[in-house]
Scaffold this motif. Sequence first.
Motif: not given
Length: 345
Positions: A217-232
């Motif tokens: 849970x934590x690692x994959x959510x963190x990966x999503x945040x690492x990709x999504x937050x810089x894009x936004x």
Amino acid sequence: LFLEFWKRSEASMAAYWEVYDYQPLEEKPRPAYIAACREIKKNPITGKPEPHFPSDVQKTRRIVGGFIVGLLVCLIFGLLFLVVVVRSLSSVWVYSWGVTLINDLGLPPAIANGFGAGVQGVGMAVIGIIWGAIAQGVTEWEANRTQSEFENSLAWKMCVITFFENYLPILYIAFFKGKGLGGPGTYTRIFGARLENCPNSDCLWEMSMQLIVFFVAKQWVQNFVEVGVPYVTAKALRLLKKRDREAHEEKMRGGPATQTADPRPASVLSGSVTVPVDQELGPEVPVEPEKEEEEMWIRQRWENDYFLSPNPGLFGDYMEMMIQFGFITIFACAFPLGPALALAN
């Protein structure tokens, strides 16, 4: 294998860049250190005058920084104790509901663990966010002379807190939970509630669940945040900078920005269209229809860099790898699938 592949990649990169026997020269003082200095003294080694910061003041500040780290470690222990109390009291509270189905299925301990996990997750997240800002400020306040000293000071602060923040709850389950419960008539109680025990007295199963939550849970959510937050963030910065530039042009010309000021189409200026770099700019190029202009005008490299979001550096990425490595080495027996998930991550 992780360490060996890491060493191999490091050696390959060093050989490729021909820096295998590289020896760094003496580092220059950091600009922040020079700004903090109030006197000039001669360097006893080079004999040249340079900014000087009193060593006794620097030592005092480092001691204060260590004291702050100790206080935060105590806060993490306090948060863990609060989680234990919440779990114990929640179990009694759920039993007091009197719901036959929940009591017959033995769900009160699971619900109590859910409450405790929520308190622990929120508390650790808040501590991590707050400590990241505090550690940066404290390290700047210490007035470290070189960049290496600054990074080492920041690294040990973050590593100590990260260690307790991530590993302390699982170490508690492994070595302390379910111990000293007492017996009939002599049960150990906290605020009137019996001390918690592992489900079915199987603490290894609970450790496995904690590690699954981390790796899946934590690692994959963190990966999503690492990709999504810089894009936004990049999109938002691009829109804001474009608006500021248009306002600046309007202010400089005393009116709305016209096409003659910068005849490139808005799609090129905003970054949605990138024109080949081998074409040349020139004010003599006539204004043509939109599609032809998009093919004609160039966005210079500095314009591309202007629209990029700030680079947070690699510190967080290395810290994430360190945490993963700790989990798969310290708790491998509780969750053998952890190394495979870490490799996939």
